[in-house]
Design a protein around this motif. Sequence first.
Motif, PDB file in Angstrom:
ATOM      1  N   GLY A  22     -85.527  17.939  63.849  1.00 44.88           N
ATOM      2  CA  GLY A  22     -84.761  17.968  65.098  1.00 44.88           C
ATOM      3  C   GLY A  22     -85.642  18.297  66.285  1.00 44.88           C
ATOM      4  O   GLY A  22     -86.391  19.277  66.271  1.00 44.88           O
ATOM      5  N   MET A  56     -77.808  17.427  77.330  1.00 48.50           N
ATOM      6  CA  MET A  56     -76.474  17.316  77.929  1.00 48.50           C
ATOM      7  C   MET A  56     -76.040  18.631  78.572  1.00 48.50           C
ATOM      8  O   MET A  56     -75.043  18.695  79.280  1.00 48.50           O
ATOM      9  N   SER A  57     -76.812  19.702  78.277  1.00 41.48           N
ATOM     10  CA  SER A  57     -76.413  21.026  78.760  1.00 41.48           C
ATOM     11  C   SER A  57     -76.843  21.219  80.211  1.00 41.48           C
ATOM     12  O   SER A  57     -77.497  20.361  80.797  1.00 41.48           O
ATOM     13  N   PHE A  60     -79.139  26.374  81.057  1.00 47.27           N
ATOM     14  CA  PHE A  60     -79.184  27.776  81.491  1.00 47.27           C
ATOM     15  C   PHE A  60     -79.550  28.658  80.297  1.00 47.27           C
ATOM     16  O   PHE A  60     -78.804  28.722  79.313  1.00 47.27           O
ATOM     17  N   ALA A 166     -86.862   8.962  63.068  1.00 46.60           N
ATOM     18  CA  ALA A 166     -87.202   9.498  61.745  1.00 46.60           C
ATOM     19  C   ALA A 166     -86.090  10.459  61.328  1.00 46.60           C
ATOM     20  O   ALA A 166     -86.174  11.665  61.542  1.00 46.60           O
ATOM     21  N   VAL A 168     -84.141  12.612  58.880  1.00 45.56           N
ATOM     22  CA  VAL A 168     -84.376  13.251  57.581  1.00 45.56           C
ATOM     23  C   VAL A 168     -83.104  13.113  56.755  1.00 45.56           C
ATOM     24  O   VAL A 168     -82.014  13.485  57.211  1.00 45.56           O
ATOM     25  N   ASN A 204     -79.314  21.344  64.778  1.00 47.10           N
ATOM     26  CA  ASN A 204     -78.047  21.744  65.385  1.00 47.10           C
ATOM     27  C   ASN A 204     -76.904  21.775  64.364  1.00 47.10           C
ATOM     28  O   ASN A 204     -77.132  21.799  63.171  1.00 47.10           O
ATOM     29  N   GLY A 227     -70.804  16.894  72.827  1.00 44.99           N
ATOM     30  CA  GLY A 227     -72.193  17.202  72.487  1.00 44.99           C
ATOM     31  C   GLY A 227     -72.883  15.943  71.978  1.00 44.99           C
ATOM     32  O   GLY A 227     -72.332  14.836  72.054  1.00 44.99           O
ATOM     33  N   GLY A 230     -75.689  12.936  67.304  1.00 49.10           N
ATOM     34  CA  GLY A 230     -76.579  13.066  66.142  1.00 49.10           C
ATOM     35  C   GLY A 230     -76.379  14.368  65.380  1.00 49.10           C
ATOM     36  O   GLY A 230     -76.953  14.545  64.303  1.00 49.10           O
ATOM     37  N   GLN A 253     -68.682  26.583  70.888  1.00 51.28           N
ATOM     38  CA  GLN A 253     -68.590  26.590  72.346  1.00 51.28           C
ATOM     39  C   GLN A 253     -67.676  25.442  72.736  1.00 51.28           C
ATOM     40  O   GLN A 253     -68.030  24.274  72.607  1.00 51.28           O
ATOM     41  N   PHE A 397     -68.078  21.469  72.780  1.00 45.69           N
ATOM     42  CA  PHE A 397     -69.472  21.228  73.182  1.00 45.69           C
ATOM     43  C   PHE A 397     -70.437  21.355  72.000  1.00 45.69           C
ATOM     44  O   PHE A 397     -71.293  20.532  71.800  1.00 45.69           O
ATOM     45  N   GLY A 443     -74.501  30.872  77.505  1.00 47.55           N
ATOM     46  CA  GLY A 443     -75.932  30.991  77.244  1.00 47.55           C
ATOM     47  C   GLY A 443     -76.277  31.275  75.798  1.00 47.55           C
ATOM     48  O   GLY A 443     -77.435  31.169  75.394  1.00 47.55           O
ATOM     49  N   LEU A 446     -78.323  28.203  74.052  1.00 44.48           N
ATOM     50  CA  LEU A 446     -79.765  28.039  74.280  1.00 44.48           C
ATOM     51  C   LEU A 446     -80.545  29.308  73.942  1.00 44.48           C
ATOM     52  O   LEU A 446     -81.734  29.240  73.653  1.00 44.48           O
TER      53      LEU A 446
HETATM   54  C1  LIG Z   1     -72.271  19.766  77.946  1.00 43.15           C
HETATM   55  C2  LIG Z   1     -72.967  20.952  77.361  1.00 43.15           C
HETATM   56  C3  LIG Z   1     -73.386  21.984  78.195  1.00 43.15           C
HETATM   57  C4  LIG Z   1     -74.053  23.094  77.664  1.00 43.15           C
HETATM   58  N1  LIG Z   1     -74.574  24.042  78.525  1.00 43.15           N
HETATM   59  C5  LIG Z   1     -75.272  25.084  77.997  1.00 43.15           C
HETATM   60  C6  LIG Z   1     -75.943  26.036  78.838  1.00 43.15           C
HETATM   61  O1  LIG Z   1     -76.019  25.892  80.058  1.00 43.15           O
HETATM   62  N2  LIG Z   1     -76.534  27.114  78.254  1.00 43.15           N
HETATM   63  C7  LIG Z   1     -76.554  27.266  76.900  1.00 43.15           C
HETATM   64  O2  LIG Z   1     -77.085  28.254  76.404  1.00 43.15           O
HETATM   65  N3  LIG Z   1     -76.029  26.326  76.072  1.00 43.15           N
HETATM   66  C8  LIG Z   1     -75.408  25.253  76.585  1.00 43.15           C
HETATM   67  N4  LIG Z   1     -74.894  24.297  75.749  1.00 43.15           N
HETATM   68  C9  LIG Z   1     -75.194  24.409  74.306  1.00 43.15           C
HETATM   69  C10 LIG Z   1     -76.648  23.977  74.059  1.00 43.15           C
HETATM   70  O3  LIG Z   1     -76.837  22.685  74.592  1.00 43.15           O
HETATM   71  C11 LIG Z   1     -76.976  23.983  72.566  1.00 43.15           C
HETATM   72  O4  LIG Z   1     -76.629  25.226  72.016  1.00 43.15           O
HETATM   73  C12 LIG Z   1     -78.469  23.764  72.354  1.00 43.15           C
HETATM   74  O5  LIG Z   1     -78.905  22.639  73.093  1.00 43.15           O
HETATM   75  C13 LIG Z   1     -78.781  23.579  70.886  1.00 43.15           C
HETATM   76  O6  LIG Z   1     -80.136  23.237  70.769  1.00 43.15           O
HETATM   77  P1  LIG Z   1     -80.679  22.652  69.407  1.00 43.15           P
HETATM   78  O7  LIG Z   1     -82.109  22.349  69.626  1.00 43.15           O
HETATM   79  O8  LIG Z   1     -80.275  23.553  68.297  1.00 43.15           O
HETATM   80  O9  LIG Z   1     -79.852  21.287  69.196  1.00 43.15           O
HETATM   81  P2  LIG Z   1     -79.972  19.870  69.914  1.00 43.15           P
HETATM   82  O10 LIG Z   1     -80.471  19.983  71.297  1.00 43.15           O
HETATM   83  O11 LIG Z   1     -78.684  19.170  69.718  1.00 43.15           O
HETATM   84  O12 LIG Z   1     -81.108  19.145  69.057  1.00 43.15           O
HETATM   85  C14 LIG Z   1     -80.892  18.814  67.700  1.00 43.15           C
HETATM   86  C15 LIG Z   1     -81.670  17.531  67.405  1.00 43.15           C
HETATM   87  O13 LIG Z   1     -81.676  17.299  65.990  1.00 43.15           O
HETATM   88  C16 LIG Z   1     -81.596  15.903  65.777  1.00 43.15           C
HETATM   89  N5  LIG Z   1     -81.144  15.701  64.390  1.00 43.15           N
HETATM   90  C17 LIG Z   1     -79.949  16.014  63.841  1.00 43.15           C
HETATM   91  N6  LIG Z   1     -79.957  15.715  62.539  1.00 43.15           N
HETATM   92  C18 LIG Z   1     -81.176  15.203  62.243  1.00 43.15           C
HETATM   93  C19 LIG Z   1     -81.782  14.697  61.049  1.00 43.15           C
HETATM   94  N7  LIG Z   1     -81.130  14.663  59.874  1.00 43.15           N
HETATM   95  N8  LIG Z   1     -83.062  14.238  61.102  1.00 43.15           N
HETATM   96  C20 LIG Z   1     -83.756  14.260  62.286  1.00 43.15           C
HETATM   97  N9  LIG Z   1     -83.209  14.702  63.453  1.00 43.15           N
HETATM   98  C21 LIG Z   1     -81.944  15.187  63.419  1.00 43.15           C
HETATM   99  C22 LIG Z   1     -80.603  15.441  66.838  1.00 43.15           C
HETATM  100  O14 LIG Z   1     -80.719  14.056  67.059  1.00 43.15           O
HETATM  101  C23 LIG Z   1     -81.024  16.294  68.034  1.00 43.15           C
HETATM  102  O15 LIG Z   1     -81.982  15.625  68.829  1.00 43.15           O
HETATM  103  C24 LIG Z   1     -74.248  23.177  76.260  1.00 43.15           C
HETATM  104  C25 LIG Z   1     -73.818  22.139  75.413  1.00 43.15           C
HETATM  105  C26 LIG Z   1     -73.199  21.028  75.957  1.00 43.15           C
HETATM  106  C27 LIG Z   1     -72.793  19.903  75.037  1.00 43.15           C
END
Ligand SMILES: Cc1cc2nc3c(=O)[nH]c(=O)nc-3n(C[C@H](O)[C@H](O)[C@H](O)COP(=O)(O)OP(=O)(O)OC[C@H]3O[C@@H](n4cnc5c(N)ncnc54)[C@H](O)[C@@H]3O)c2cc1C
Length: 470
Positions: A22, A56-57, A60, A166, A168, A204, A227, A230, A253, A397, A443, A446
């Motif tokens: 990810g 998409m966030s 913050f 790629a 997984v 995620n 959200g 993927g 959330q 979200f 928050g 993130l």
């Molecule tokens: C509209 C919106 C607004 C938000 N605003 C905030 C904010 O301001 N502050 C805050 O703290 N949080 C906010 N959030 C929540 C925050 O965006 C998430 O908690 C955070 O981005 C999670 O990060 P992550 O890296 O875990 O996941 P992600 O950013 O979703 O990244 C996960 C990645 O894993 C990839 N993936 C999944 N499965 C596989 C697989 N099998 N093989 C390879 N790749 C894979 C996906 O394609 C994706 O690119 C918001 C969410 C949304 C939807």
Amino acid sequence: MPIVAFGSGEEFEAHVPLVIVGAGACGLVAALAAKQFGMEAVVLERDALPRGSTSMSQGFIPAAGTRFQERRGVTDSPALMAEDIQRKNGHQADPAIVRALTEASAGVVEWLADDHGVPFDLVEGFLYPGHSRMRMHATPRRTGEELMGSLLNAVEAAGVDLLTEARVVDLHVDDGGRVHGVTLERPDGSREAIGCDALILACNGYGGNPELVARHLPALKDALYFGHEGNQGDALLWGEAMGASLKDLGACQGHGSLAMPHQTLITWAVMMRGGVQLNREGRRFSNEHGGYSEQAAKVLAQPGGMAWNLFDRRIHQAALEFEDYRNAHIAGAVRTFDSLEAMAAGLELPLEALRETFAEMQALAESGAADAFGRTFSSEDLLTAPYHAIKVTGALFHTQGGLEVNTQARVLRQDGSLFANLFAAGGAARGVSGSGDSGYLSGNGLLSAVVLGAIAGREAARQLSCDSAA
Ligand SMILES: Cc1cc2nc3c(=O)[nH]c(=O)nc-3n(C[C@H](O)[C@H](O)[C@H](O)COP(=O)(O)OP(=O)(O)OC[C@H]3O[C@@H](n4cnc5c(N)ncnc54)[C@H](O)[C@@H]3O)c2cc1C
């Protein structure tokens, strides 16, 4: 998501010490942290262009005790931040994880700014519900897209390997629960197996998987998922198959302010600066200062599953600071009325109810009493013509439950023992938002992605260095 039993003589096309699944904020920050500790990692991402929910966030990131806060005269501490997080989730989160995240938060934000050029600054002017200090750090445009751009630049500059397209599909795991490698699938269906010494799950939660949402979040099963598509719950399914401890799967959330039909996030700053939400009957139905996450289900429970965000020019001017809001404005989501009468006609709201709602807010501001939902009003909060209104709905979200981890982001089995070389962070891991939809403090998403991601990268690198030295 299958687990392949390791030990039947499988051949890996390549071997890397650390594989990260990810490329959202979590995976990219974990890779930067591992690199800093001298560990080579490859990040595997299913999309052609890494975006994740991160892009998409609003981007913050909460952190306590940073120099960005100090510069603006904000006095804060990890202990205060931990208190805010725990108060919001009803003290349901693991206090050791909350302490680890809050204590590391300032260091991680400053490290990303200083060593990797992420242009953070403090977001000022309002407090999100439940935060006792201004501690949100964001890039200038206040978008996750910009945050992702900065992290991708940093990863490229640091020479981290990032493999896109790629996905997984399998983990190769032996009888003792040690991960030996992964199989990835390309868009044309071809497969490659890569061996590794440690694995970080940064893919995620399960918000994009309707079946898992219906199972774990029944109140939001019909909510729009806003959200990244993927996020199919792969980490959860692998964890389940491996016997990992899964916690707080009903936590998420939500957001009660997604403009319809434009599908643009309307910042909750609109409510915190004095705005209110009305249903089709012209009535308020909640304490808008309670929290935007639990507001999703409250909005969906109103007639038509919608509400009107109602505010005035003062709030509109302040909200223009947010790119999402500007986009919504340009798209025509923000409607303007010179009087209550014009608004009632334009939004098809009963005028009498609208007048009563405004009269009640006036009376509350004068008396200082709380309304039936627990919100108080000050005279500065009172809305004055011209009024603005945006039609909104509630959305999901992202999910906050996941694999239980310790303070080094190592994944636990159901009996509390640790898997040898499996780490999880961000939306893949159990968050700090308790067990439902109301424990999410703005928050937390993130915080878990960026700060626990940094911890996971550092700890995986540390463990691998110790293993190779032994
Ligand atoms: C509209 C919106 C607004 C938000 N605003 C905030 C904010 O301001 N502050 C805050 O703290 N949080 C906010 N959030 C929540 C925050 O965006 C998430 O908690 C955070 O981005 C999670 O990060 P992550 O890296 O875990 O996941 P992600 O950013 O979703 O990244 C996960 C990645 O894993 C990839 N993936 C999944 N499965 C596989 C697989 N099998 N093989 C390879 N790749 C894979 C996906 O394609 C994706 O690119 C918001 C969410 C949304 C939807």
